[in-house]
Design a protein around this motif. Sequence first.
Motif, short mmCIF file in Angstrom:
data_model
loop_
_atom_site.label_atom_id
_atom_site.label_comp_id
_atom_site.label_asym_id
_atom_site.label_seq_id
_atom_site.Cartn_x
_atom_site.Cartn_y
_atom_site.Cartn_z
N CYS A 84 -3.02 -6.71 0.20
CA CYS A 84 -3.65 -5.52 -0.37
C CYS A 84 -4.47 -5.90 -1.61
O CYS A 84 -3.97 -6.61 -2.49
CB CYS A 84 -2.59 -4.49 -0.76
N PRO A 85 -5.70 -5.40 -1.71
CA PRO A 85 -6.52 -5.71 -2.88
C PRO A 85 -5.98 -5.11 -4.17
O PRO A 85 -6.19 -5.66 -5.26
CB PRO A 85 -7.88 -5.10 -2.53
N GLN A 86 -5.29 -3.96 -4.07
CA GLN A 86 -4.79 -3.26 -5.24
C GLN A 86 -3.26 -3.27 -5.25
O GLN A 86 -2.63 -3.34 -4.19
CB GLN A 86 -5.29 -1.82 -5.26
N PRO A 87 -2.65 -3.20 -6.42
CA PRO A 87 -1.18 -3.11 -6.47
C PRO A 87 -0.68 -1.91 -5.67
O PRO A 87 -1.30 -0.84 -5.69
CB PRO A 87 -0.89 -2.95 -7.96
N VAL A 88 0.43 -2.09 -4.99
CA VAL A 88 1.01 -1.03 -4.18
C VAL A 88 2.02 -0.26 -5.03
O VAL A 88 3.00 -0.84 -5.51
CB VAL A 88 1.69 -1.59 -2.92
N THR A 89 1.77 1.04 -5.21
CA THR A 89 2.68 1.90 -5.95
C THR A 89 3.40 2.81 -4.96
O THR A 89 2.75 3.52 -4.19
CB THR A 89 1.93 2.76 -6.98
N VAL A 90 4.70 2.78 -4.97
CA VAL A 90 5.48 3.56 -4.02
C VAL A 90 5.18 5.04 -4.19
O VAL A 90 5.26 5.58 -5.31
CB VAL A 90 6.99 3.29 -4.21
N GLY A 91 4.81 5.70 -3.10
CA GLY A 91 4.57 7.13 -3.11
C GLY A 91 3.21 7.55 -3.60
O GLY A 91 2.86 8.73 -3.52
N ASN A 97 -6.79 0.13 -1.11
CA ASN A 97 -6.09 -0.68 -0.12
C ASN A 97 -6.48 -0.35 1.31
O ASN A 97 -5.88 -0.87 2.25
CB ASN A 97 -4.58 -0.53 -0.30
N ALA A 98 -7.50 0.48 1.47
CA ALA A 98 -7.93 0.87 2.82
C ALA A 98 -8.35 -0.33 3.66
O ALA A 98 -8.09 -0.37 4.87
CB ALA A 98 -9.08 1.87 2.73
N VAL A 129 -6.67 9.34 2.64
CA VAL A 129 -6.83 8.16 1.80
C VAL A 129 -7.93 7.27 2.37
O VAL A 129 -8.77 6.73 1.63
CB VAL A 129 -5.50 7.39 1.69
N LEU A 130 -7.94 7.10 3.67
CA LEU A 130 -8.96 6.26 4.31
C LEU A 130 -10.33 6.91 4.24
O LEU A 130 -11.35 6.22 4.10
CB LEU A 130 -8.57 5.97 5.76
N TYR A 131 -10.37 8.24 4.34
CA TYR A 131 -11.66 8.93 4.24
C TYR A 131 -12.31 8.65 2.90
O TYR A 131 -13.53 8.49 2.81
CB TYR A 131 -11.48 10.44 4.40
N GLU A 132 -11.50 8.57 1.85
CA GLU A 132 -12.05 8.28 0.52
C GLU A 132 -12.75 6.93 0.48
O GLU A 132 -13.67 6.72 -0.33
CB GLU A 132 -10.93 8.29 -0.52
N ALA A 133 -12.33 6.03 1.34
CA ALA A 133 -12.91 4.69 1.38
C ALA A 133 -14.03 4.58 2.41
O ALA A 133 -14.53 3.49 2.66
CB ALA A 133 -11.83 3.66 1.67
N GLY A 134 -14.39 5.73 3.04
CA GLY A 134 -15.49 5.73 3.99
C GLY A 134 -15.09 5.59 5.44
O GLY A 134 -15.96 5.37 6.30
N PHE A 135 -13.80 5.72 5.75
CA PHE A 135 -13.34 5.64 7.15
C PHE A 135 -13.97 6.78 7.94
O PHE A 135 -13.84 7.94 7.57
CB PHE A 135 -11.81 5.74 7.18
#
Length: 341
Positions: A84-91, A97-98, A129-135
């Motif tokens: 993952c490019p970014q740290p993973v925060t639970v919840g 990270n898309a 979340v994926l839509y925010e990244a252009g999915f």
Amino acid sequence: MTDPRQVPLALTMGDPSGIGLDITLDAWTRRDALSLPPFLFLGDPAALSARADLLGLAVPIREADCSSAAALFDQALPVLPIRCPQPVTVGLPDSGNASAIIGAIDQAVALTLAGDAAAVVTNPIAKAVLYEAGFGFPGHTEYLAELGGQAGGRPLLPVMMLAGPKLMAVPVTIHIPLKDVPAALTADLIETTCRITIHDLRLRFGLAQPRLAVAGLNPHAGEGGALGFEDDAMIRPVVEKLKSEGLSVEGPLPADTLFHDRARAGYDVAICMYHDQALIPAKALGFDDSVNVTLGLPFIRTSPDHGTAFPIAGQGIARPDSLVAALSLARRLADTGTGAH
């Protein structure tokens, strides 16, 4: 020749901030009791290790590939690293990270198409979340169809089926607003959905003559036109056409009497006209152990029938039942059918 039992399932990470990591770890710890088939986890090993620590699970994690996963599976959870490019925060999901979430899906499909993995099993994603990244796809199902179509050089119609111990149900229209359903429904779409369902039930589920019950769109299947014209004008001619070919198809049938015990004994799968008409009874009858299966693809794909459940991620209360069912069904389908479409 490679022993088919040594060809692992490809399990994607899903959204690493959700419960996908929780249920993957939990399922692996109970692999012997559950007779879990070997899988290769495609995702971030650091995020998986951190989640295991948070949950207090002693899970050894080893980097692996398809050739080594099955042999490792008894001793460690095999992981093909997709970091993952970014740290993973639970919840707390992060659209940053898309690329890793989508990359895990891409890699799982590529491995399965190449024959290195037996099937694709996907952990839950959060579409917003994926839509925010252009999915650019409504969800997993449509994206997998795009990948399958690219591989085969032709567009594919994905058919989503919810498979549980008490009901298998297929929605003809999937991720669209309810107000758009009547316009989206066509005779061709209903017919193609029925044919793909029949084809895959024969090929992968081993049903020689699948029995389809086709739900009406309107209350009481239109009540002879009094409650809507679509049932008699569009759905019934499709059913009659399929029946004339010797296929076991009945309908249109009133949806309010289609899902009780006696009715379900008369068919193998219910073909429904829209998302909730299929998924409400499917989840009511098997919320913890229903599986999402995508038909119409050149590879096998199953998934847990639930979402990312961000609010309970990392708390140790997410149940792995649906993931276990998805893994078990994927293995059974890979062993029953050829996997080809």
